[in-house]
Scaffold this active site. Structure first.
Site, PDB file in Angstrom:
ATOM      1  N   GLU A   1     -25.438  14.484  -1.796  1.00  0.00           N
ATOM      2  CA  GLU A   1     -26.865  14.656  -1.482  1.00  0.00           C
ATOM      3  C   GLU A   1     -27.753  13.924  -2.494  1.00  0.00           C
ATOM      4  OE1 GLU A   1     -28.826  18.506  -1.998  1.00  0.00           O
ATOM      5  OE2 GLU A   1     -27.259  19.114  -3.415  1.00  0.00           O
TER       6      GLU A   1
ATOM      7  N   TYR B   1      -8.872  -3.547 -11.123  1.00  0.00           N
ATOM      8  CA  TYR B   1      -8.422  -2.367 -10.386  1.00  0.00           C
ATOM      9  C   TYR B   1      -7.096  -1.782 -10.870  1.00  0.00           C
ATOM     10  CZ  TYR B   1     -10.946  -2.417  -5.795  1.00  0.00           C
ATOM     11  OH  TYR B   1     -11.818  -2.322  -4.763  1.00  0.00           O
TER      12      TYR B   1
ATOM     13  N   LYS C   1      -0.348   5.438  -5.960  1.00  0.00           N
ATOM     14  CA  LYS C   1      -1.456   5.453  -6.940  1.00  0.00           C
ATOM     15  C   LYS C   1      -2.356   6.671  -6.730  1.00  0.00           C
ATOM     16  CE  LYS C   1      -5.227   4.151  -5.884  1.00  0.00           C
ATOM     17  NZ  LYS C   1      -5.697   2.789  -5.754  1.00  0.00           N
TER      18      LYS C   1
ATOM     19  N   HIS D   1     -26.414  20.568   0.796  1.00  0.00           N
ATOM     20  CA  HIS D   1     -26.541  21.221  -0.500  1.00  0.00           C
ATOM     21  C   HIS D   1     -25.488  22.293  -0.682  1.00  0.00           C
ATOM     22  CE1 HIS D   1     -28.758  22.180  -4.100  1.00  0.00           C
ATOM     23  NE2 HIS D   1     -28.868  23.448  -3.755  1.00  0.00           N
TER      24      HIS D   1
ATOM     25  N   CYS E   1      -1.646   1.761  -2.991  1.00  0.00           N
ATOM     26  CA  CYS E   1      -2.611   2.845  -2.738  1.00  0.00           C
ATOM     27  C   CYS E   1      -1.993   4.244  -2.687  1.00  0.00           C
ATOM     28  CB  CYS E   1      -3.324   2.622  -1.411  1.00  0.00           C
ATOM     29  SG  CYS E   1      -3.645   0.922  -1.008  1.00  0.00           S
TER      30      CYS E   1
ATOM     31  N   CYS F   1       0.822  -1.208   0.000  1.00  0.00           N
ATOM     32  CA  CYS F   1       0.000   0.000   0.000  1.00  0.00           C
ATOM     33  C   CYS F   1       0.861   1.265   0.000  1.00  0.00           C
ATOM     34  CB  CYS F   1      -0.926  -0.015   1.216  1.00  0.00           C
ATOM     35  SG  CYS F   1      -1.833   1.506   1.431  1.00  0.00           S
TER      36      CYS F   1
ATOM     37  N   GLU G   1      -6.777   1.633 -12.971  1.00  0.00           N
ATOM     38  CA  GLU G   1      -6.281   2.787 -12.215  1.00  0.00           C
ATOM     39  C   GLU G   1      -4.972   3.311 -12.813  1.00  0.00           C
ATOM     40  OE1 GLU G   1      -6.219   1.538  -8.114  1.00  0.00           O
ATOM     41  OE2 GLU G   1      -8.274   2.204  -7.820  1.00  0.00           O
TER      42      GLU G   1
HETATM   43  P1  NAP Z   1      -7.264  -8.941 -10.400  1.00  0.00           P
HETATM   44  O1  NAP Z   1      -8.378  -8.270  -9.703  1.00  0.00           O
HETATM   45  O2  NAP Z   1      -6.932 -10.330 -10.073  1.00  0.00           O
HETATM   46  O3  NAP Z   1      -7.507  -8.810 -11.994  1.00  0.00           O
HETATM   47  C1  NAP Z   1      -6.624  -9.321 -12.936  1.00  0.00           C
HETATM   48  C2  NAP Z   1      -6.978  -8.785 -14.319  1.00  0.00           C
HETATM   49  O4  NAP Z   1      -6.025  -9.250 -15.266  1.00  0.00           O
HETATM   50  C3  NAP Z   1      -8.338  -9.255 -14.810  1.00  0.00           C
HETATM   51  O5  NAP Z   1      -8.889  -8.218 -15.587  1.00  0.00           O
HETATM   52  C4  NAP Z   1      -7.968 -10.469 -15.655  1.00  0.00           C
HETATM   53  O6  NAP Z   1      -8.909 -10.746 -16.672  1.00  0.00           O
HETATM   54  C5  NAP Z   1      -6.682  -9.992 -16.284  1.00  0.00           C
HETATM   55  N1  NAP Z   1      -5.792 -11.066 -16.717  1.00  0.00           N
HETATM   56  C6  NAP Z   1      -5.320 -12.089 -15.951  1.00  0.00           C
HETATM   57  N2  NAP Z   1      -4.466 -12.846 -16.678  1.00  0.00           N
HETATM   58  C7  NAP Z   1      -4.411 -12.294 -17.926  1.00  0.00           C
HETATM   59  C8  NAP Z   1      -3.700 -12.603 -19.121  1.00  0.00           C
HETATM   60  N3  NAP Z   1      -2.869 -13.648 -19.195  1.00  0.00           N
HETATM   61  N4  NAP Z   1      -3.881 -11.821 -20.210  1.00  0.00           N
HETATM   62  C9  NAP Z   1      -4.725 -10.764 -20.149  1.00  0.00           C
HETATM   63  N5  NAP Z   1      -5.408 -10.406 -19.047  1.00  0.00           N
HETATM   64  C10 NAP Z   1      -5.251 -11.167 -17.944  1.00  0.00           C
HETATM   65  O7  NAP Z   1      -5.892  -8.161 -10.178  1.00  0.00           O
HETATM   66  P2  NAP Z   1      -5.451  -6.675  -9.895  1.00  0.00           P
HETATM   67  O8  NAP Z   1      -6.128  -5.679 -10.748  1.00  0.00           O
HETATM   68  O9  NAP Z   1      -3.963  -6.776  -9.979  1.00  0.00           O
HETATM   69  O10 NAP Z   1      -5.869  -6.402  -8.402  1.00  0.00           O
HETATM   70  C11 NAP Z   1      -5.404  -7.224  -7.349  1.00  0.00           C
HETATM   71  C12 NAP Z   1      -6.108  -6.879  -6.077  1.00  0.00           C
HETATM   72  O11 NAP Z   1      -5.610  -5.629  -5.622  1.00  0.00           O
HETATM   73  C13 NAP Z   1      -7.603  -6.749  -6.247  1.00  0.00           C
HETATM   74  O12 NAP Z   1      -8.244  -7.876  -5.706  1.00  0.00           O
HETATM   75  C14 NAP Z   1      -7.952  -5.503  -5.474  1.00  0.00           C
HETATM   76  O13 NAP Z   1      -8.736  -5.828  -4.353  1.00  0.00           O
HETATM   77  C15 NAP Z   1      -6.637  -4.906  -5.008  1.00  0.00           C
HETATM   78  N6  NAP Z   1      -6.576  -3.479  -5.398  1.00  0.00           N
HETATM   79  C16 NAP Z   1      -7.390  -2.585  -4.790  1.00  0.00           C
HETATM   80  C17 NAP Z   1      -7.345  -1.238  -5.163  1.00  0.00           C
HETATM   81  C18 NAP Z   1      -8.234  -0.228  -4.501  1.00  0.00           C
HETATM   82  O14 NAP Z   1      -8.729  -0.496  -3.419  1.00  0.00           O
HETATM   83  N7  NAP Z   1      -8.486   0.924  -5.122  1.00  0.00           N
HETATM   84  C19 NAP Z   1      -6.491  -0.836  -6.168  1.00  0.00           C
HETATM   85  C20 NAP Z   1      -5.686  -1.773  -6.778  1.00  0.00           C
HETATM   86  C21 NAP Z   1      -5.740  -3.102  -6.375  1.00  0.00           C
HETATM   87  P3  NAP Z   1     -10.148 -11.777 -16.447  1.00  0.00           P
HETATM   88  O15 NAP Z   1     -11.228 -10.978 -15.758  1.00  0.00           O
HETATM   89  O16 NAP Z   1     -10.490 -12.183 -17.821  1.00  0.00           O
HETATM   90  O17 NAP Z   1      -9.640 -12.897 -15.592  1.00  0.00           O
END
Ligand code: NAP
Length: 486
Positions: A466, A192, A58, A461, A55, A50, A196
C-alpha cells in the site's frame, strides 16, 4: 522412488525445451520438430537452469535464510525459542534436491501427456533442416525438420586468467547441489547470482565475503543497488570493494587461500576460505552447436546468437530464444513466453511477437528488490533531469515493529514523466515479498499506468504494497521521505 533416478534422468534429459512448446505445434503442422540440444549430457535433470541450478533451488535457499530471521523475530512475538539455533545444510539440501527432482519428474509427465517426444542426445547442426544427435554411448541419430529451434541457454563462466580459479572454485551450477555446507565462502562477482548466493549463505549463518571489482548490480538503479548491499553489510556479509582476485591456492589445511588486489590502493590481500564461488557471468555454449559452419550470425564478444524480433536467426528456419539470444534478458519467464509465442507462430496459429519491454524482475538478497521499467539513471538519460519526477518513501513494514527490526533499506521509488498525469517510467521496491508486491504493479505498468492512477488506487491495509499507492514526497523537494503513522 529416487533410487531409479539416474536411469530416469537419462531418459528425461533431452526433452528440456519441448516443455515450453505446446504439443499442438507438432500436431497441427506436422512440420516443425523442436529438438532439444543437450550439451552436457546428464548433469541436470529436466527443466534447464531455472529448475535445476537457478531460480528454484535459489528461492528455496533464500526461504531458508528468511526463516532464520523469522525465528529471531518469533521470540519477540512470544515464541519460546532457545537462544542458539543452528542451521543444518544437509537437511536443507536434501529437501531442495527432492523438490527439484519432483519437478524433473513432473515435467516428464507433462511432456508425455502432451505427446512431446524427448530424445536425450547431444546435438549439433548439420544444415538448416538437420541435426546430428549423439547419445551418451556415442550412437549417432540424424534428425530432420522444417524448423530448428535452439534454446540451450548458458553456463556459468570461470575466469580464464586466474591460477587455481577453475581447479579450486565452484559456480552456481555446483552450490545448490553440495551435499555438505560450503563453509566460509568467497563469492566473486556483484550481480544477481553473486549477491543472491551470498545473501542466502550469510542468511543461514555462514561466513560470507563478496568481492566486487566495480559496482554492484550493474544495469540496475544504483540507489536501489546501494540499499541492497547496505542491507547485506548490515546483516554481516563482508564486501571486498574494488578488488580483483589474483590467484587461488590450496594450502596444507585443505583451505583455499585467495590472493587479491584492492585496485583503489594497489595493496595485496590474502585470506583463506572453504569455498570460492565464481559468479562472474554466464556464457552460451554456441561453439559445440556448429552454428558458425552454417553461417548463423553470432555476437563475437558474447558468443550469443543474433536474433530478430521474431526469434529468427540469420539462417532461415533456424530460431533461437532464451538466454542464448543476444540482448535477451536472461530470465526464465521471458524465455518461456518467447518460446510459447514462437511455437504458435511456427504452427501458424498467431503472429504475436514477444514484447521484451517492461519485464519485471526481483533480486533476492535476502532483502528483496523488485523493479520494472527504467532506473533513475536511465530515465534521466532519456528524459533529462527536468523531464522526470521521482516520488519516494522510506517505510517500515508493520511486521518489523514488534520484531524491532531495522527498516532503513525498505524503500519505494516511482520514476514518472514530469507534468501531465505523470506516466510511470519505472517502479522500484525493496522490502519483504518484493516480488509478490511488484507483480501486480507490473500489470499496471504494462497498461501504461500514471502517477495519477497510482494515487487514485486504494491501498490494502496494513501492507507494504500500500505504500506504493501512497508515495507523495518528491525527491526534488528534499523533504524527509520517511512514512509516519499507520
Ligand atoms: P552478470 O549479470 O553478467 O554479472 C557478472 C558479475 O561478475 C558482474 O558483477 C561483473 O562485474 C562480475 N565479474 C565479471 N568478470 C569478473 C572478474 N573476472 N572478476 C571479478 N568480477 C567479475 O552475471 P550473473 O550475476 O551471473 O547473472 C547472469 C544472468 O542471470 C543475469 O543477466 C540475470 O538476468 C540472470 N539471473 C536472474 C536472477 C533473478 O531473476 N532473480 C537471478 C540470477 C540470475 P562488472 O560489473 O565489473 O562487469
Amino acid at each position: 522412488m529416487w533410487n531409479h533416478l539416474p536411469k530416469v534422468k537419462y531418459i528425461l534429459q533431452s526433452i528440456v525445451l519441448q516443455l515450453f512448446l505446446p504439443a499442438e505445434t507438432l500436431r497441427f503442422t506436422g512440420e516443425t520438430k523442436c529438438i532439444s540440444l543437450c550439451l552436457t549430457g546428464t548433469k541436470w535433470g529436466l527443466g534447464g537452469t531455472c529448475v535445476n541450478v537457478g531460480c528454484i533451488p535459489k528461492k528455496l535457499m533464500h526461504q531458508a535464510a528468511l526463516l532464520g530471521t523469522a525465528v529471531k523475530d518469533a521470540k519477540k512475538y512470544g515464541w519460546q525459542i532457545p537462544d542458539t539455533v543452528s542451521h543444518d545444510w544437509p537437511t536443507m539440501a536434501e529437501a531442495v534436491h527432492n523438490h527439484v527432482k519432483s519437478l524433473n519428474w513432473g515435467h516428464r509427465v507433462q511432456l508425455q501427456d502432451k505427446k512431446v517426444k524427448y530424445m536425450n542426445l547431444k546435438g549439433s547442426l548439420v544444415d538448416e533442416h538437420t541435426v546430428r544427435g549423439l547419445s551418451k554411448a556415442g550412437k549417432e541419430t540424424i534428425l530432420t525438420a522444417k524448423n530448428i529451434v535452439i534454446a540451450t541457454g548458458g553456463r556459468p563462466k570461470y575466469p580464464t586468467n586466474i591460477p587455481g580459479a577453475a581447479e579450486h572454485g565452484i559456480t552456481s551450477d555446483d552450490i545448490f547441489w553440495l551435499k555438505k555446507s560450503p563453509g566460509k565462502t568467497l563469492v566473486v562477482g556483484a550481480s544477481y547470482v553473486a549477491l543472491e548466493c551470498a545473501g542466502f549463505l550469510k542468511g543461514i549463518g555462514l561466513d560470507t565475503t563478496v568481492m566486487v571489482r566495480s559496482i554492484a548490480l550493474r544495469g540496475f538503479d544504483q540507489q536501489m543497488a546501494g540499499l541492497v548491499t547496505e542491507y547485506m553489510e548490515a546483516h554481516g556479509t563482508r564486501f571486498a570493494w574494488k578488488s580483483v582476485p589474483n590467484r587461488v591456492d590450496k594450502v596444507s589445511s585443505g583451505a583455499l587461500q585467495v590472493t587479491w588486489t584492492d585496485t583503489q590502493t594497489g595493496s595485496e590481500h590474502k585470506d583463506t576460505f572453504d569455498s570460492v564461488l565464481w559468479a562472474v557471468g554466464r556464457a552460451p555454449e554456441t561453439k559445440a552447436l556448429g552454428l558458425d559452419k552454417l553461417g548463423v550470425q553470432l555476437n563475437k564478444q558474447t558468443g550469443k546468437i543474433v536474433v530478430g524480433p521474431d526469434e529468427s536467426t540469420s539462417v532461415p528456419n533456424i530460431y533461437a530464444f532464451g538466454d542464448i539470444g543476444e540482448g535477451r534478458p536472461e530470465l526464465t519467464p521471458t524465455a518461456i513466453k518467447a518460446g510459447k509465442l514462437l511455437a504458435r507462430r511456427l504452427a501458424g496459429q498467431s503472429t504475436e511477437l514477444m514484447n521484451y519491454d517492461n519485464v519485471p524482475t526481483t533480486v533476492f538478497t535476502p532483502l528483496e528488490y523488485s523493479c520494472v521499467g527504467l532506473s533513475e539513471e536511465e530515465a534521466e538519460k532519456r528524459h533529462g533531469k527536468d523531464g522526470i519526477e521521482i516520488y519516494h518513501a522510506f517505510y517500515k513494514p508493520l511486521e518489523f515493529t514488534v520484531a524491532e527490526r531495522d527498516a532503513s533499506q525498505c524503500y519505494i521509488k516511482v520514476v514518472c514523466e514530469q507534468g501531465g498525469t505523470g506516466k510511470i517510467l519505472g517502479l522500484h521496491f525493496t522490502g519483504p515479498n518484493a516480488g509478490e508486491v511488484a507483480q501486480g504493479f507490473a500489470v499496471g505498468f504494462q497498461c501504461g499506468a500514471t502517477y495519477s492512477h497510482l494515487i487514485q488506487t486504494v491501498g490494502i491495509h496494513p501492507t507494504c504494497a500500500e505504500e506504493m499507492v501512497k508515495v507523495h514526497i518528491t525527491k526534488r523537494s528534499g523533504l524527509d521521505a520517511t512514512v509516519t503513522g499507520c
